[in-house]
Enzyme design. Structure first.
Site, PDB file in Angstrom:
ATOM      1  CG  HIS A 111       9.501 -11.961  -0.890  1.00  0.00           C
ATOM      2  ND1 HIS A 111       9.191 -12.603   0.288  1.00  0.00           N
ATOM      3  CD2 HIS A 111       9.986 -10.743  -0.538  1.00  0.00           C
ATOM      4  CE1 HIS A 111       9.485 -11.812   1.308  1.00  0.00           C
ATOM      5  NE2 HIS A 111       9.966 -10.677   0.831  1.00  0.00           N
ATOM      6  CD  GLU A 112      10.503  -7.620  -3.037  1.00  0.00           C
ATOM      7  OE1 GLU A 112       9.839  -6.715  -2.479  1.00  0.00           O
ATOM      8  OE2 GLU A 112      11.453  -8.183  -2.478  1.00  0.00           O
ATOM      9  CG  HIS A 115       6.527  -7.141   0.622  1.00  0.00           C
ATOM     10  ND1 HIS A 115       6.315  -7.454   1.947  1.00  0.00           N
ATOM     11  CD2 HIS A 115       7.811  -7.500   0.351  1.00  0.00           C
ATOM     12  CE1 HIS A 115       7.420  -7.978   2.470  1.00  0.00           C
ATOM     13  NE2 HIS A 115       8.336  -8.017   1.513  1.00  0.00           N
ATOM     14  CG  HIS A 119       0.169  -1.249   0.285  1.00  0.00           C
ATOM     15  ND1 HIS A 119       0.056  -0.473  -0.848  1.00  0.00           N
ATOM     16  CD2 HIS A 119       0.047  -0.385   1.331  1.00  0.00           C
ATOM     17  CE1 HIS A 119      -0.119   0.788  -0.511  1.00  0.00           C
ATOM     18  NE2 HIS A 119      -0.117   0.876   0.800  1.00  0.00           N
TER      19      HIS A 119
END
Length: 240
Positions: A111-112, A115, A119
């Site tokens: 999940h991280e 991100h 980005h």
């Protein structure tokens, strides 16, 4: 901050105000969401993944798969304190995720990394959320002082200004929703594409990420309910 503010504003009118129901609803939603994510993570943190990969290894595999070479993976203390910092370009994984090879740890690490990919791809909602950070922090930090000052000195425009400031924090919570859901969607897709998790494990990972997403939904709902309460009390104060 938010909980303390509830009682402070309501106390201007009476010991018990019907709008406290909105406060309680927000608190209950947040508690339920928190219990859900803790319970779900705890359940699947005991399920070892077939691949045996740890959270840190998963993150590195995903970043390599995405062709991202300028983001580092670091360990941070705490439980479920995982996050991605776009300024330092670091994926920070908590103690319960970094070295664990559980399905839950892999889901959170992925999940991280979702991100990170957002980005790298200039995902619009993420850019909007980043732009709202200073406004949201400023608004949530000063809004109650402005509102209370407006009530003390009976300056309705000051109360209205305080509500507008608080609205920035609410808007931040709302914009956060598509960012988090999209990161989880990317995570599950990449976990299957890379073979890190099998189909049955992907289903379990999805439960972990959906439970985590509910904490953001609850936070947004609580903020909206609080904003509604402020608007109601502001209107009542204007009538008085």
């Amino acid at each position: 901050m938010y909980v303390g503010g509830y009682g402070g504003f309501g106390g201007w009118h009476m010991m018990w105000d019907p709008t406290y129901v909105l406060v309680l609803a927000g608190v209950v939603l947040s508690l339920i969401a928190s219990m859900m994510v803790k319970s779900t993570f705890s359940r699947y943190s005991t399920v070892r993944s077939y691949s045996g990969m740890t959270g840190a290894q998963t993150a590195q595999r995903i970043l390599d798969h995405a062709g991202i070479r300028d983001v580092s993976i670091v360990r941070v203390s705490g439980h479920l304190t995982d996050h991605y910092n776009p300024k330092t370009k670091q994926v920070a994984l908590s103690d319960s995720v970094y070295g664990s090879n559980s399905v839950a740890a892999i889901a959170v690490a992925a999940h991280e990394c979702g991100h990170v990919i957002q980005h790298a791809n200039s995902y619009t909602p993420l850019a909007v959320r980043s732009a709202l950070v200073p406004l949201a922090n400023f608004g949530s930090g000063i809004s109650w002082f402005v509102i209370i000052a407006g009530l003390i000195f009976s300056i309705q425009p000051l109360v209205t200004a305080g509500i507008i400031l608080f609205s920035f924090a609410v808007l931040f919570q709302i914009v956060t929703l598509p960012v988090e859901f999209n990161a989880s969607h990317r995570a599950l897709r990449i976990l299957q594409e890379t073979g890190i998790l099998g189909n049955d494990e992907g289903h379990s990972a999805g439960k972990v990420l959906r439970a985590a997403a509910m904490t953001y939904v609850a936070a947004a709902a609580a903020s909206i309910l609080q904003l509604l309460r402020l608007i109601i009390l502001s209107g009542r104060n204007r009538d008085d």
